[in-house]
Design a protein around this motif. Sequence first.
Motif, PDB file in Angstrom:
ATOM      1  N   ALA A  56      10.176  24.897  -3.788  1.00  0.00           N
ATOM      2  CA  ALA A  56       8.466  24.650  -4.365  1.00  0.00           C
ATOM      3  C   ALA A  56       8.456  26.213  -4.491  1.00  0.00           C
ATOM      4  O   ALA A  56       7.020  25.961  -4.907  1.00  0.00           O
ATOM      5  CB  ALA A  56       8.378  24.528  -2.315  1.00  0.00           C
ATOM      6  N   SER A  57       9.239  26.904  -4.016  1.00  0.00           N
ATOM      7  CA  SER A  57       8.975  28.580  -3.598  1.00  0.00           C
ATOM      8  C   SER A  57       8.991  28.695  -5.018  1.00  0.00           C
ATOM      9  O   SER A  57       7.994  29.585  -6.069  1.00  0.00           O
ATOM     10  CB  SER A  57       9.961  29.445  -2.998  1.00  0.00           C
ATOM     11  N   ASN A  58       9.982  28.550  -5.953  1.00  0.00           N
ATOM     12  CA  ASN A  58      10.094  28.603  -7.642  1.00  0.00           C
ATOM     13  C   ASN A  58       9.367  28.162  -8.286  1.00  0.00           C
ATOM     14  O   ASN A  58       8.185  28.905  -9.119  1.00  0.00           O
ATOM     15  CB  ASN A  58      11.398  27.770  -7.645  1.00  0.00           C
ATOM     16  N   ARG A  59       7.725  27.278  -7.623  1.00  0.00           N
ATOM     17  CA  ARG A  59       7.575  26.417  -9.101  1.00  0.00           C
ATOM     18  C   ARG A  59       5.836  27.531  -7.903  1.00  0.00           C
ATOM     19  O   ARG A  59       5.260  27.416  -9.009  1.00  0.00           O
ATOM     20  CB  ARG A  59       6.468  25.442  -8.555  1.00  0.00           C
ATOM     21  N   LEU A  60       6.062  27.741  -7.230  1.00  0.00           N
ATOM     22  CA  LEU A  60       4.717  28.284  -6.825  1.00  0.00           C
ATOM     23  C   LEU A  60       4.720  29.668  -6.601  1.00  0.00           C
ATOM     24  O   LEU A  60       3.533  30.312  -7.437  1.00  0.00           O
ATOM     25  CB  LEU A  60       4.083  27.749  -4.717  1.00  0.00           C
ATOM     26  N   TYR A  61       5.590  31.245  -6.313  1.00  0.00           N
ATOM     27  CA  TYR A  61       6.293  31.909  -6.946  1.00  0.00           C
ATOM     28  C   TYR A  61       7.428  32.732  -7.452  1.00  0.00           C
ATOM     29  O   TYR A  61       8.196  33.011  -6.599  1.00  0.00           O
ATOM     30  CB  TYR A  61       5.712  32.390  -5.073  1.00  0.00           C
ATOM     31  N   PRO A  62       7.383  32.170  -8.208  1.00  0.00           N
ATOM     32  CA  PRO A  62       8.792  32.693  -8.845  1.00  0.00           C
ATOM     33  C   PRO A  62       9.106  34.086  -9.161  1.00  0.00           C
ATOM     34  O   PRO A  62      10.154  34.085  -9.690  1.00  0.00           O
ATOM     35  CB  PRO A  62       8.030  31.857 -10.413  1.00  0.00           C
ATOM     36  N   ASP A  63       8.803  34.534  -8.993  1.00  0.00           N
ATOM     37  CA  ASP A  63       8.115  36.387  -8.851  1.00  0.00           C
ATOM     38  C   ASP A  63       8.822  36.167  -8.099  1.00  0.00           C
ATOM     39  O   ASP A  63      10.201  37.785  -7.797  1.00  0.00           O
ATOM     40  CB  ASP A  63       7.146  36.668  -9.631  1.00  0.00           C
ATOM     41  N   LYS A  64       9.073  35.556  -6.404  1.00  0.00           N
ATOM     42  CA  LYS A  64       9.842  36.474  -5.289  1.00  0.00           C
ATOM     43  C   LYS A  64      11.233  36.093  -5.417  1.00  0.00           C
ATOM     44  O   LYS A  64      12.181  36.956  -4.824  1.00  0.00           O
ATOM     45  CB  LYS A  64       9.717  35.265  -4.468  1.00  0.00           C
ATOM     46  N   GLY A  65      11.824  34.970  -7.014  1.00  0.00           N
ATOM     47  CA  GLY A  65      13.681  35.320  -7.032  1.00  0.00           C
ATOM     48  C   GLY A  65      14.075  33.612  -5.907  1.00  0.00           C
ATOM     49  O   GLY A  65      14.967  34.268  -6.354  1.00  0.00           O
ATOM     50  N   ILE A  66      13.498  33.925  -5.075  1.00  0.00           N
ATOM     51  CA  ILE A  66      14.048  32.790  -4.259  1.00  0.00           C
ATOM     52  C   ILE A  66      15.251  31.598  -4.617  1.00  0.00           C
ATOM     53  O   ILE A  66      16.884  31.534  -4.980  1.00  0.00           O
ATOM     54  CB  ILE A  66      13.256  31.804  -3.059  1.00  0.00           C
ATOM     55  N   HIS A  67      14.541  31.490  -6.139  1.00  0.00           N
ATOM     56  CA  HIS A  67      15.752  30.115  -6.938  1.00  0.00           C
ATOM     57  C   HIS A  67      16.878  31.273  -7.469  1.00  0.00           C
ATOM     58  O   HIS A  67      17.671  30.723  -7.087  1.00  0.00           O
ATOM     59  CB  HIS A  67      15.174  29.887  -7.604  1.00  0.00           C
ATOM     60  N   ARG A  68      16.967  31.981  -7.851  1.00  0.00           N
ATOM     61  CA  ARG A  68      17.210  33.081  -7.996  1.00  0.00           C
ATOM     62  C   ARG A  68      19.022  33.284  -6.644  1.00  0.00           C
ATOM     63  O   ARG A  68      19.999  33.466  -6.706  1.00  0.00           O
ATOM     64  CB  ARG A  68      17.081  34.196  -8.822  1.00  0.00           C
ATOM     65  N   GLN A  69      18.498  33.653  -5.944  1.00  0.00           N
ATOM     66  CA  GLN A  69      18.944  33.640  -4.918  1.00  0.00           C
ATOM     67  C   GLN A  69      20.048  33.055  -4.276  1.00  0.00           C
ATOM     68  O   GLN A  69      21.162  32.408  -3.560  1.00  0.00           O
ATOM     69  CB  GLN A  69      18.650  34.875  -3.850  1.00  0.00           C
ATOM     70  N   TRP A  70      19.043  31.507  -4.443  1.00  0.00           N
ATOM     71  CA  TRP A  70      19.814  30.274  -3.838  1.00  0.00           C
ATOM     72  C   TRP A  70      21.193  30.004  -4.963  1.00  0.00           C
ATOM     73  O   TRP A  70      22.084  29.221  -4.458  1.00  0.00           O
ATOM     74  CB  TRP A  70      18.676  29.430  -3.420  1.00  0.00           C
ATOM     75  N   GLN A  71      21.018  30.688  -6.243  1.00  0.00           N
ATOM     76  CA  GLN A  71      21.960  29.427  -7.297  1.00  0.00           C
ATOM     77  C   GLN A  71      23.522  29.476  -6.869  1.00  0.00           C
ATOM     78  O   GLN A  71      24.421  28.238  -6.623  1.00  0.00           O
ATOM     79  CB  GLN A  71      21.980  30.152  -8.287  1.00  0.00           C
ATOM     80  N   SER A  72      24.137  31.132  -6.161  1.00  0.00           N
ATOM     81  CA  SER A  72      25.404  30.975  -5.796  1.00  0.00           C
ATOM     82  C   SER A  72      25.722  30.151  -4.621  1.00  0.00           C
ATOM     83  O   SER A  72      26.571  29.698  -4.290  1.00  0.00           O
ATOM     84  CB  SER A  72      24.989  32.447  -4.932  1.00  0.00           C
ATOM     85  N   VAL A  73      24.408  30.211  -3.123  1.00  0.00           N
ATOM     86  CA  VAL A  73      24.918  29.177  -2.330  1.00  0.00           C
ATOM     87  C   VAL A  73      24.410  28.143  -2.847  1.00  0.00           C
ATOM     88  O   VAL A  73      26.098  27.139  -2.370  1.00  0.00           O
ATOM     89  CB  VAL A  73      23.661  29.036  -1.241  1.00  0.00           C
ATOM     90  N   ARG A  74      23.921  27.607  -3.657  1.00  0.00           N
ATOM     91  CA  ARG A  74      23.670  26.031  -4.417  1.00  0.00           C
ATOM     92  C   ARG A  74      25.033  25.415  -5.065  1.00  0.00           C
ATOM     93  O   ARG A  74      25.497  24.714  -5.179  1.00  0.00           O
ATOM     94  CB  ARG A  74      22.672  25.429  -5.301  1.00  0.00           C
ATOM     95  N   ASP A  75      26.388  26.085  -6.279  1.00  0.00           N
ATOM     96  CA  ASP A  75      26.940  26.302  -6.803  1.00  0.00           C
ATOM     97  C   ASP A  75      28.563  26.254  -5.500  1.00  0.00           C
ATOM     98  O   ASP A  75      29.350  25.345  -5.810  1.00  0.00           O
ATOM     99  CB  ASP A  75      27.377  27.312  -7.467  1.00  0.00           C
ATOM    100  N   GLY A  76      28.217  26.943  -4.243  1.00  0.00           N
ATOM    101  CA  GLY A  76      29.342  26.749  -3.535  1.00  0.00           C
ATOM    102  C   GLY A  76      28.936  25.502  -2.913  1.00  0.00           C
ATOM    103  O   GLY A  76      30.365  24.887  -2.463  1.00  0.00           O
ATOM    104  N   CYS A  77      28.028  24.651  -2.642  1.00  0.00           N
ATOM    105  CA  CYS A  77      28.279  23.815  -2.294  1.00  0.00           C
ATOM    106  C   CYS A  77      28.281  22.216  -3.230  1.00  0.00           C
ATOM    107  O   CYS A  77      29.472  21.237  -2.602  1.00  0.00           O
ATOM    108  CB  CYS A  77      26.596  23.046  -2.208  1.00  0.00           C
ATOM    109  N   TYR A  78      27.728  22.323  -4.685  1.00  0.00           N
ATOM    110  CA  TYR A  78      28.441  21.412  -5.502  1.00  0.00           C
ATOM    111  C   TYR A  78      30.363  21.652  -5.855  1.00  0.00           C
ATOM    112  O   TYR A  78      31.082  20.609  -5.870  1.00  0.00           O
ATOM    113  CB  TYR A  78      27.817  22.395  -6.831  1.00  0.00           C
TER     114      TYR A  78
END
Length: 406
Positions: A56-78
């Motif tokens: 939702a953040s990435n769709r509405l506020y892509p400039d905030k960069g939340i998706h980029r910060q989440w990637q490492s956490v997500r990869d750890g979950c995978y």
Amino acid sequence: MRANQYDAAVAGRWSGRFFGESRDEDEAMRRARETMTAAFLDLDGRQRIAESSVAASNRLYPDKGIHRQWQSVRDGCYEVGSRYVATCDDADSGRATVTDLDATTRALIDAAHLVDEFYGSHRAHLEHAASLLDAIPRIAVEAQSAADAACRSAVGPYAGYSSVRAGVAAIDEASLLLAGAGAQDDIRRVRDAAARLNDAVAELGSALAAAPDRERQARNALSSVTTRIAAVRNRAADLGPAYSSILREFNAASSDDLVGNDRESVRLIEQSEVLFAEAQAALAAGDPDLASELTARVRATLVDAEGLVDAVTDRLRLLRDVRTDPRAKVDAVRFRLRDAQLLAVNSGLAVEWGSALDAQVDRIERAVDRLAGTHPDYWAYITELDAVSSFVAGIVQRMRGQSATP
């Protein structure tokens, strides 16, 4: 293992893995496997919530960069999810021990903690983004509904008013933008277009609320501007004689910048009369908004015309005043200069500003020299003294600023 691979692998083992159905497992293995599965399901739930909010953040506020910060956490979950699947395989084949299962459980719990830390760090933003993403379709529908109602309310006695027509046009434009954004499933554009549509609805509402009184206001404005045109025209009659007096009584350079004021003032007065007639026609046609707009232009044009007239009559008055008592002006400038010099000394700024102030003494004397001879140049005298006064005032302002600075 990526999300689609991971989900497929887990789905293929789901029923057999959750409840530890291997008949050969002892009680410790069964409990360890149940604990591991519970940790996996807990992580999966937390990850899905975070993933949805990040999306939702990435769709509405892509400039905030939340998706980029989440990637490492997500990869750890995978990664730990893949480890869970591998541990289940090992348990099914008898290659895994209780220690192996416990280690995977701890890894799942640690990954869940990382998800919590990430979500907690961005909770306010993520919850806002998720809530807004869910609400935007509803907001868009409500905005369009309000716009339709506003346009219906504009049909009536005020439909011909410029402000009402402009309000309806703004709503139509915003509605088209909203429809286009919805067709392209561009959620940010939908959000922005809905906000723009709501603003247009509010503008139309304001125009309709003001409409009942607009005709009276426009009529009163036209009545007052009639008197104003006559007053400026009468004052303009003084311009020619005043200009002739300047040419006759003073140095020719005293009126160089006033050449053409008479013609331009006449042109502006005539232009104001044309605008006035257009305003009357607009009011008669049932558009007091346009009439008021044209009346405002009449007033602005008359202000310009009056300024041209005043420039000549005020110049004549100033020149005559200085000619009558030339010492009054130079004495006032000398007083300001002495006051500034005293301020420089008392403020300890004489070294910095003293020479600049002292130089003004010579400028004053040169201005006084303009009055020598049979044809004194009073205008040069005035402009030079005004320049000295302005220069001194600037230095005084800077010295006071320096004195106020600790």
